[in-house]
Design a protein around this motif. Structure first.
Motif, PDB file in Angstrom:
ATOM      1  N   PRO A  72      -8.489   5.201   0.886  1.00  0.00           N
ATOM      2  CA  PRO A  72      -7.484   5.636   1.638  1.00  0.00           C
ATOM      3  C   PRO A  72      -6.209   4.470   1.635  1.00  0.00           C
ATOM      4  O   PRO A  72      -6.613   3.534   1.753  1.00  0.00           O
ATOM      5  CB  PRO A  72      -8.009   5.627   3.029  1.00  0.00           C
ATOM      6  N   LEU A  73      -5.218   4.885   1.347  1.00  0.00           N
ATOM      7  CA  LEU A  73      -4.150   3.745   1.073  1.00  0.00           C
ATOM      8  C   LEU A  73      -2.918   4.194   2.088  1.00  0.00           C
ATOM      9  O   LEU A  73      -2.587   5.375   2.403  1.00  0.00           O
ATOM     10  CB  LEU A  73      -3.729   3.879  -0.394  1.00  0.00           C
ATOM     11  N   PRO A  74      -2.088   3.485   2.241  1.00  0.00           N
ATOM     12  CA  PRO A  74      -0.726   3.711   2.655  1.00  0.00           C
ATOM     13  C   PRO A  74      -0.091   4.774   2.013  1.00  0.00           C
ATOM     14  O   PRO A  74       0.190   5.016   0.979  1.00  0.00           O
ATOM     15  CB  PRO A  74       0.130   2.127   2.516  1.00  0.00           C
ATOM     16  N   ALA A  75       0.752   5.598   2.871  1.00  0.00           N
ATOM     17  CA  ALA A  75       1.343   7.063   2.552  1.00  0.00           C
ATOM     18  C   ALA A  75       2.309   6.598   1.169  1.00  0.00           C
ATOM     19  O   ALA A  75       2.325   7.629   0.254  1.00  0.00           O
ATOM     20  CB  ALA A  75       1.699   7.677   3.456  1.00  0.00           C
ATOM     21  N   ARG A  76       3.055   5.633   1.493  1.00  0.00           N
ATOM     22  CA  ARG A  76       3.960   5.469   0.533  1.00  0.00           C
ATOM     23  C   ARG A  76       3.401   5.044  -0.851  1.00  0.00           C
ATOM     24  O   ARG A  76       4.223   5.289  -1.630  1.00  0.00           O
ATOM     25  CB  ARG A  76       4.913   4.030   1.242  1.00  0.00           C
ATOM     26  N   ARG A  88      12.320  -6.574   0.038  1.00  0.00           N
ATOM     27  CA  ARG A  88      12.388  -7.662   1.230  1.00  0.00           C
ATOM     28  C   ARG A  88      13.920  -8.212   1.546  1.00  0.00           C
ATOM     29  O   ARG A  88      14.293  -8.394   2.568  1.00  0.00           O
ATOM     30  CB  ARG A  88      11.627  -9.051   0.773  1.00  0.00           C
ATOM     31  N   MET A  89      14.587  -8.062   0.420  1.00  0.00           N
ATOM     32  CA  MET A  89      16.176  -8.413   0.619  1.00  0.00           C
ATOM     33  C   MET A  89      16.705  -7.393   1.623  1.00  0.00           C
ATOM     34  O   MET A  89      17.584  -7.574   2.359  1.00  0.00           O
ATOM     35  CB  MET A  89      16.930  -8.620  -0.593  1.00  0.00           C
ATOM     36  N   LEU A  90      16.557  -6.051   1.077  1.00  0.00           N
ATOM     37  CA  LEU A  90      17.004  -4.916   1.915  1.00  0.00           C
ATOM     38  C   LEU A  90      16.714  -4.777   3.307  1.00  0.00           C
ATOM     39  O   LEU A  90      17.445  -4.405   4.269  1.00  0.00           O
ATOM     40  CB  LEU A  90      16.682  -3.690   1.236  1.00  0.00           C
ATOM     41  N   ALA A  91      15.225  -5.272   3.494  1.00  0.00           N
ATOM     42  CA  ALA A  91      14.690  -5.180   4.882  1.00  0.00           C
ATOM     43  C   ALA A  91      15.552  -6.011   5.743  1.00  0.00           C
ATOM     44  O   ALA A  91      15.708  -5.723   6.955  1.00  0.00           O
ATOM     45  CB  ALA A  91      13.217  -5.768   4.940  1.00  0.00           C
ATOM     46  N   LYS A  92      15.886  -7.282   5.308  1.00  0.00           N
ATOM     47  CA  LYS A  92      16.802  -8.253   6.143  1.00  0.00           C
ATOM     48  C   LYS A  92      17.980  -7.548   6.704  1.00  0.00           C
ATOM     49  O   LYS A  92      18.679  -8.104   7.554  1.00  0.00           O
ATOM     50  CB  LYS A  92      16.753  -9.611   5.281  1.00  0.00           C
ATOM     51  N   GLY A 134      16.754  -3.584   8.252  1.00  0.00           N
ATOM     52  CA  GLY A 134      15.639  -3.271   8.987  1.00  0.00           C
ATOM     53  C   GLY A 134      14.719  -2.626   8.633  1.00  0.00           C
ATOM     54  O   GLY A 134      13.877  -2.385   9.500  1.00  0.00           O
ATOM     55  N   SER A 135      14.679  -1.842   7.366  1.00  0.00           N
ATOM     56  CA  SER A 135      13.800  -1.163   6.841  1.00  0.00           C
ATOM     57  C   SER A 135      12.391  -1.896   6.644  1.00  0.00           C
ATOM     58  O   SER A 135      12.616  -2.953   6.661  1.00  0.00           O
ATOM     59  CB  SER A 135      14.355  -0.554   5.612  1.00  0.00           C
ATOM     60  N   GLN A 136      11.241  -1.026   6.282  1.00  0.00           N
ATOM     61  CA  GLN A 136      10.042  -1.569   6.092  1.00  0.00           C
ATOM     62  C   GLN A 136       9.986  -1.966   4.988  1.00  0.00           C
ATOM     63  O   GLN A 136      10.044  -1.267   3.683  1.00  0.00           O
ATOM     64  CB  GLN A 136       9.087  -0.520   6.269  1.00  0.00           C
ATOM     65  N   ALA A 157       0.058   3.070  10.724  1.00  0.00           N
ATOM     66  CA  ALA A 157       0.236   3.826  11.762  1.00  0.00           C
ATOM     67  C   ALA A 157       1.918   4.458  11.437  1.00  0.00           C
ATOM     68  O   ALA A 157       2.763   3.521  11.091  1.00  0.00           O
ATOM     69  CB  ALA A 157       0.222   3.101  12.922  1.00  0.00           C
ATOM     70  N   ARG A 158       2.010   5.812  11.664  1.00  0.00           N
ATOM     71  CA  ARG A 158       3.331   6.158  11.526  1.00  0.00           C
ATOM     72  C   ARG A 158       3.852   6.872  12.810  1.00  0.00           C
ATOM     73  O   ARG A 158       3.011   7.044  13.722  1.00  0.00           O
ATOM     74  CB  ARG A 158       3.241   7.520  10.420  1.00  0.00           C
ATOM     75  N   GLN A 159       5.240   6.750  12.965  1.00  0.00           N
ATOM     76  CA  GLN A 159       5.839   7.199  13.929  1.00  0.00           C
ATOM     77  C   GLN A 159       6.144   8.816  14.221  1.00  0.00           C
ATOM     78  O   GLN A 159       6.821   9.267  14.142  1.00  0.00           O
ATOM     79  CB  GLN A 159       7.281   6.606  13.960  1.00  0.00           C
ATOM     80  N   THR A 160       4.887   9.286  13.960  1.00  0.00           N
ATOM     81  CA  THR A 160       4.624  10.822  14.215  1.00  0.00           C
ATOM     82  C   THR A 160       3.608  11.207  15.185  1.00  0.00           C
ATOM     83  O   THR A 160       2.890  10.124  15.605  1.00  0.00           O
ATOM     84  CB  THR A 160       4.381  11.564  12.948  1.00  0.00           C
TER      85      THR A 160
END
Length: 526
Positions: free
Chosen positions: A139-143, A332-336, A339-341, A410-413
């Motif tokens: 079991p791994l993160p969906a992404r 990491r740069m894009l998240a700053k 605000g994306s994961q 955990a997903r926002q669904t």
């Protein structure tokens, strides 16, 4: 070996593969690794093995495996991670090809550059079959799963292009940047178009079939047909099958009825298991023919190691570097800014480490022309690299995932319980409306259905709203139901043994009990 002997040989291989898979489960080692090593042991022991045409192996075995993988691909996650997948398919494959060529030529200056680049192109794309066989047990993160599966499904075009360029260069064929670019786009475009056409045709036919068995046959035939048609018109057969499978996977809920879906799932799982097992044991058995071609000469074997070792190190290292430089750091740069994961370091490590090679690389190496410079050396070193990636990377993947404590995020669904409550709630609303207009006997029947659906809705609402205690209470209730199904089954079999029930009635009621048991077991899954 005549046809009958070959048939018996394949049956023995399937039986042996089943036994090795059982053993792998007991010793907690990926079955692909055990099957590969088992095939190697048989090959080294000098047992007779049939000569497999690599093109036949690709055309017969690969399409069903790719169809199954693409069918179950999470389309939304695949589409969301398309940029990352393209980065790996185009960037990582190209850079790996060049890095392997440079590393191999540095340690083997006598090997022509074209041969070095051919080896790099052969081993640069990770294999879809190997990735699925190793990753489906964790079991791994969906992404992470979406990227790994998506990359392994669609990297054929870039790897095949580089492979064809290297082979053409080695055989003194004229090839330019323009022709190479045209080849890449034609492989991709034709493959996707043929896959879309086959997928649409398959969906059209399936919607008009009432026989589940015929529908299942159509899905298998279309897997092979989409591969063969694309290959015949100059496209990528792999991309065609993947596209065809994606079309069916996206539309399956409208195309399949309940009976076809249940039967198709069972049939595909059984056949894919057998094909998966055969693929890895046949890779191991290929060692027999490879060693026979080099006459077991120690000098040739050592030369193979000198080629395989730098190629393996380069392939593994470049993938890890690419993942961190082109995926992890930009995220990491894009998240700053947005605000994306971002990608976590653990996800990046697993993504970089999960670069197993398999049947596609071996088939490509075996398909090299007989007059290709250093052909036997390339085939042997490709085989060694496949073993190294499957055994070292595949074998260490589970401990690495455990060490990094990677879990599905955990997903926002809505949770599974909330989804069930909403689903059953829709039916309950319809029943309540029907109850208002019912009378007499119809009202009695509706009251029973209303009671059942109210229990389902309440149980699922309590499970997601009131915590672990309610969840355990619901599970206890489901276990009681499961026990009652077993009791009903024993009573049915007893009636059949006593001659009070004929076979037709037995099979129909047993099928109903099977479906109910599967439903309850599914609800009890954590």
């Amino acid at each position: 070996m005549n046809n009958v002997e070959l048939f018996h040989y394949l049956l023995l291989l399937i039986c042996g593969a089943g036994a090795l898979t059982w053993l792998a489960e007991r010793v907690a080692i990926p079955p692909a690794v055990v099957l590969l090593l088992g095939g190697c042991v048989i090959a080294v022991a000098g047992k007779r093995a049939p000569d497999m045409d690599p093109n036949l192996l690709l055309a017969a075995v690969l399409p069903p495996l790719l169809m199954s993988s693409s069918f179950y691909t999470a389309w939304k996650e695949f589409r969301a991670e398309l940029g990352t997948i393209v980065s790996l398919v185009l960037g990582a494959v190209t850079v790996t090809t060049a890095a392997v060529a440079v590393a191999v030529h540095a340690f083997n200056p006598g090997l022509p550059w074209a041969a070095c680049f051919a080896l790099g192109a052969i081993v640069s794309p990770p294999d879809a079959v190997a990735a699925k066989a190793i990753l489906q047990r964790h079991p791994l993160p969906a992404r992470l799963v979406a990227v790994l599966e998506g990359e392994s499904l669609v990297n054929d075009a870039s790897g095949l292009l580089l492979y064809q360029v290297a082979v053409s260069a080695a055989l003194a064929a004229t090839i330019t940047v323009a022709s190479a670019t045209g080849l890449f786009f034609s492989l991709t475009l034709i493959g996707v178009v043929v896959g879309l056409a086959c997928g649409e045709a398959m969906c059209w036919v399936l919607q008009r079939l009432s026989d589940a068995m015929l529908g299942i046959v159509v899905t298998f035939v279309m897997a092979w047909a989409s591969y063969g048609l694309a290959d015949a018109v100059g496209g990528s057969g792999v991309l065609s099958v993947v596209t065809c499978g994606l079309v069916l996977g996206i539309r399956q809920h409208r195309v399949f009825d309940a009976a076809m879906r249940i039967k198709a799932k069972a049939t595909w799982e059984a056949i894919v298991f057998a094909l998966d097992a055969l693929v890895f044991i046949l890779i191991g058995l290929a060692l027999h023919g490879i060693l026979a071609r080099v006459n077991y000469e120690v000098a040739v074997l050592m030369a193979g190691l000198r080629v395989a070792l730098p190629a393996t190190v380069a392939a593994i290292a470049v993938r890890l570097l690419w993942v961190f430089a082109a995926i992890w750091l930009p995220s990491r740069m894009l998240a700053k800014r947005t605000g994306s994961q971002p990608w976590s370091a653990g996800e990046a490590v697993v993504l970089g480490w999960a670069g197993m090679r398999g049947v596609v690389s071996l088939a490509a190496a075996l398909a090299l022309p007989g007059n290709f410079p250093g052909r036997d050396l390339i085939v042997f070193s490709t085989f060694l690299l496949i073993i190294a990636t499957l055994v070292v990377q595949g074998g260490s993947l589970a401990p690495l995932i455990h060490l990094l404590k990677l879990r599905p995020l955990a997903r926002q669904t809505m949770s599974e319980h909330e989804t069930r409550a909403r689903t059953f709630g829709a039916s309950l609303a319809v029943l309540e409306e029907m109850d208002k207009q019912a009378s007499g006997f119809e009202r009695v029947a509706l009251e029973r259905l209303l009671a059942e659906y109210r229990i389902r809705v309440t149980a699922n609402e309590d499970a997601y709203a009131l915590g672990a205690e309610r969840v355990e209470g619901r599970a206890h209730f489901l276990r009681i139901e499961l026990k009652l199904v077993g009791t009903s089954r024993e009573a049915l079999l007893g009636l059949h043994r006593d001659g009070k029930v004929d076979d037709g009635v037995l099979h129909r009621i047993e099928s109903e009990l099977d479906l109910e048991e599967l439903r309850l077991l599914r609800l009890l899954e954590p």
